[in-house]
Design a protein around this motif. Structure first.
Motif, mmCIF file in Angstrom:
data_model
loop_
_atom_site.group_PDB
_atom_site.id
_atom_site.type_symbol
_atom_site.label_atom_id
_atom_site.label_comp_id
_atom_site.label_asym_id
_atom_site.label_seq_id
_atom_site.Cartn_x
_atom_site.Cartn_y
_atom_site.Cartn_z
ATOM 1 N N THR A 6 45.223 28.369 38.683
ATOM 2 C CA THR A 6 46.237 28.541 37.648
ATOM 3 C C THR A 6 46.591 30.007 37.450
ATOM 4 N N VAL A 7 45.559 30.849 37.382
ATOM 5 C CA VAL A 7 45.787 32.283 37.198
ATOM 6 C C VAL A 7 46.527 32.866 38.397
ATOM 7 N N LEU A 8 46.144 32.459 39.598
ATOM 8 C CA LEU A 8 46.825 32.959 40.805
ATOM 9 C C LEU A 8 48.285 32.526 40.826
ATOM 10 N N GLU A 9 48.556 31.311 40.394
ATOM 11 C CA GLU A 9 49.940 30.838 40.336
ATOM 12 C C GLU A 9 50.772 31.670 39.372
ATOM 13 N N ILE A 10 50.118 32.188 38.331
ATOM 14 C CA ILE A 10 50.827 32.996 37.334
ATOM 15 C C ILE A 10 51.088 34.397 37.845
ATOM 16 N N ALA A 242 47.463 35.459 22.658
ATOM 17 C CA ALA A 242 47.308 35.787 24.080
ATOM 18 C C ALA A 242 48.416 36.707 24.557
ATOM 19 N N VAL A 243 49.642 36.449 24.125
ATOM 20 C CA VAL A 243 50.769 37.287 24.528
ATOM 21 C C VAL A 243 50.578 38.718 24.038
ATOM 22 N N LEU A 244 50.142 38.885 22.796
ATOM 23 C CA LEU A 244 49.923 40.222 22.246
ATOM 24 C C LEU A 244 48.871 40.979 23.059
ATOM 25 N N VAL A 245 47.763 40.325 23.375
ATOM 26 C CA VAL A 245 46.684 40.979 24.122
ATOM 27 C C VAL A 245 47.157 41.374 25.520
ATOM 28 N N VAL A 246 47.838 40.457 26.210
ATOM 29 C CA VAL A 246 48.301 40.741 27.565
ATOM 30 C C VAL A 246 49.349 41.855 27.559
ATOM 31 N N GLN A 247 50.270 41.809 26.605
ATOM 32 C CA GLN A 247 51.316 42.828 26.551
ATOM 33 C C GLN A 247 50.730 44.227 26.361
ATOM 34 N N LEU A 248 49.785 44.364 25.452
ATOM 35 C CA LEU A 248 49.225 45.691 25.217
ATOM 36 C C LEU A 248 48.324 46.151 26.361
ATOM 37 N N ALA A 249 47.786 45.211 27.129
ATOM 38 C CA ALA A 249 46.895 45.572 28.233
ATOM 39 C C ALA A 249 47.631 45.826 29.539
ATOM 40 N N THR A 250 48.955 45.715 29.544
ATOM 41 C CA THR A 250 49.711 45.967 30.771
ATOM 42 C C THR A 250 49.547 47.421 31.212
ATOM 43 N N PRO A 251 49.712 47.698 32.506
ATOM 44 C CA PRO A 251 49.499 49.060 33.009
ATOM 45 C C PRO A 251 50.548 50.041 32.486
ATOM 46 N N LEU A 280 44.937 48.712 39.231
ATOM 47 C CA LEU A 280 43.863 48.075 38.472
ATOM 48 C C LEU A 280 44.326 46.769 37.818
ATOM 49 N N SER A 281 45.601 46.711 37.460
ATOM 50 C CA SER A 281 46.111 45.523 36.774
ATOM 51 C C SER A 281 46.047 44.281 37.652
ATOM 52 N N ILE A 282 45.970 44.471 38.974
ATOM 53 C CA ILE A 282 45.837 43.334 39.883
ATOM 54 C C ILE A 282 44.542 42.582 39.596
ATOM 55 N N VAL A 283 43.545 43.298 39.093
ATOM 56 C CA VAL A 283 42.272 42.681 38.716
ATOM 57 C C VAL A 283 42.199 42.405 37.216
ATOM 58 N N VAL A 284 42.630 43.400 36.417
ATOM 59 C CA VAL A 284 42.472 43.317 34.962
ATOM 60 C C VAL A 284 43.286 42.169 34.365
ATOM 61 N N LEU A 285 44.548 42.046 34.740
ATOM 62 C CA LEU A 285 45.405 41.027 34.130
ATOM 63 C C LEU A 285 44.968 39.597 34.462
ATOM 64 N N PRO A 286 44.606 39.287 35.718
ATOM 65 C CA PRO A 286 44.083 37.937 35.972
ATOM 66 C C PRO A 286 42.821 37.619 35.180
ATOM 67 N N VAL A 287 41.934 38.611 35.040
ATOM 68 C CA VAL A 287 40.717 38.379 34.251
ATOM 69 C C VAL A 287 41.073 38.074 32.801
ATOM 70 N N LEU A 288 41.992 38.859 32.229
ATOM 71 C CA LEU A 288 42.423 38.611 30.859
ATOM 72 C C LEU A 288 43.026 37.231 30.702
ATOM 73 N N LEU A 289 43.909 36.875 31.639
ATOM 74 C CA LEU A 289 44.553 35.572 31.559
ATOM 75 C C LEU A 289 43.531 34.443 31.670
ATOM 76 N N ALA A 290 42.532 34.623 32.517
ATOM 77 C CA ALA A 290 41.485 33.609 32.655
ATOM 78 C C ALA A 290 40.723 33.435 31.336
ATOM 79 N N LEU A 291 40.547 34.513 30.602
ATOM 80 C CA LEU A 291 39.844 34.433 29.306
ATOM 81 C C LEU A 291 40.714 33.834 28.206
ATOM 82 N N LEU A 292 42.034 33.996 28.337
ATOM 83 C CA LEU A 292 42.935 33.616 27.254
ATOM 84 C C LEU A 292 43.552 32.232 27.419
ATOM 85 N N ILE A 293 43.671 31.769 28.664
ATOM 86 C CA ILE A 293 44.332 30.479 28.893
ATOM 87 C C ILE A 293 43.416 29.329 28.458
#
Length: 293
Positions: A6-10, A242-251, A280-293
């Motif tokens: 799911t995360v990879l598809e995103i 989840a949107v707030l966390v991901v948005q602020l964590a963007t590179p 770094l976001s190639i790793v960080v963002l999928p990890v975040l999404l995995a925690l938030l979805i």
């Protein structure tokens, strides 16, 4: 395994489109970055913001809570970044804006759309607008040594957000032909922004990538943590949280590099921060999404 897929598809479409822009420029093809950036920020992104809000099936009170949470989160990030720079004795004009502002447009909006659908996109444009307002005022002031709040209110995306919020609150809409036109214009925004991100990264000339990577990782963790605290404080539901966390964590956004170049800050150092945080976001963002979805 299902969560990983799911995360990879995103995230895959996001980084593949950026890779297209990167390879396009590295292959020697022309890409008029200034023209495309002006087109997206003046026309297609405001159209995307407006239509997303007008057609959103969201309680206006939830958008208000998210707006307040985003403002508080960016305030917290600003204070934390300022303290870090003072303690580490770094150049304020070079480091402060990049440590505050993430790539909530080029990366944040597509991620919200792919991860949480049209509803997530509607929430994401609110966070993006809060970031843009702070960036056009305080961000420019810090980098340039002066600025004007009037600049922010001349930006089309600020007006698009305000009008979209009013239409959502009142339950208004535009005639179908107008909404269809704006919808088509808005659909241009996401692929163009992602390709443009790859183009911009391909043209940067970074220096000091090792230090930049450490700073970028610290920024991602700090921003995600502050956003989570703000979301909890305002009682946000799962999707806007989840949107707030991901948005602020963007590179770090490429616009930080452009501002540094324009106003005489250390643009090569900012370029390193942009490249390091994007990688770094190639790793960080999928990890975040995995925690938030």
């Amino acid at each position: 395994m299902n969560l990983v897929l799911t995360v990879l598809e995103i995230v895959s479409p996001v980084f593949l489109l950026a890779l297209i822009g990167f390879v396009w420029v590295r292959s020697g093809h022309e890409y008029r970055l200034e023209f495309v950036t002006k087109l997206t920020m003046t026309l297609s992104v405001p159209a995307l913001i407006f239509t997303s809000l007008v057609t959103a099936d969201i309680d206006p009170a939830a958008l208000t809570a998210l707006s307040l949470a985003a403002a508080v989160a960016y305030g917290g990030v600003t204070v934390a970044a300022w303290l870090f720079i003072r303690v580490m004795r770094l150049d304020m004009r070079t480091f402060l804006a990049p440590l505050i502002f993430g790539n909530t447009g080029n990366l944040g909006l597509p991620l919200a759309l792919f991860a949480f659908g049209e509803t997530g996109l509607s929430y994401a444009v609110v966070v993006f607008a809060v970031m843009a307002l702070w960036s056009f005022t305080f961000g420019v002031y810090v980098t340039a040594g002066g600025g004007s709040i009037g600049k922010a209110f001349r930006e089309p995306l600020v007006w698009a957000t305000a009008l979209g919020a009013i239409f959502l609150w009142q339950g208004w809409t535009l005639p179908r032909f107008a909404m269809n036109t704006l919808s088509l214009l808005g659909q241009v925004a996401i692929p163009l922004m992602l390709i443009t991100l790859g183009v911009a990264v391909a043209r940067l000339h970074p220096k000091g990538l090792s230090r930049a990577a450490l700073i970028a990782l610290g920024k991602a963790v700090l921003c995600a943590g502050i956003a989570a605290l703000a979301g909890l404080a305002f009682g946000l539901e799962a999707v806007p949280f989840a949107v707030l966390v991901v948005q602020l964590a963007t590179p770090i956004a490429v616009t930080s590099y452009m501002l540094a170049e324009k106003y005489g800050a250390d643009s090569d150092t900012v370029a390193a921060l942009v490249v390091a945080s994007t990688l770094l976001s190639i790793v960080v963002l999928p990890v975040l999404l995995a925690l938030l979805i």
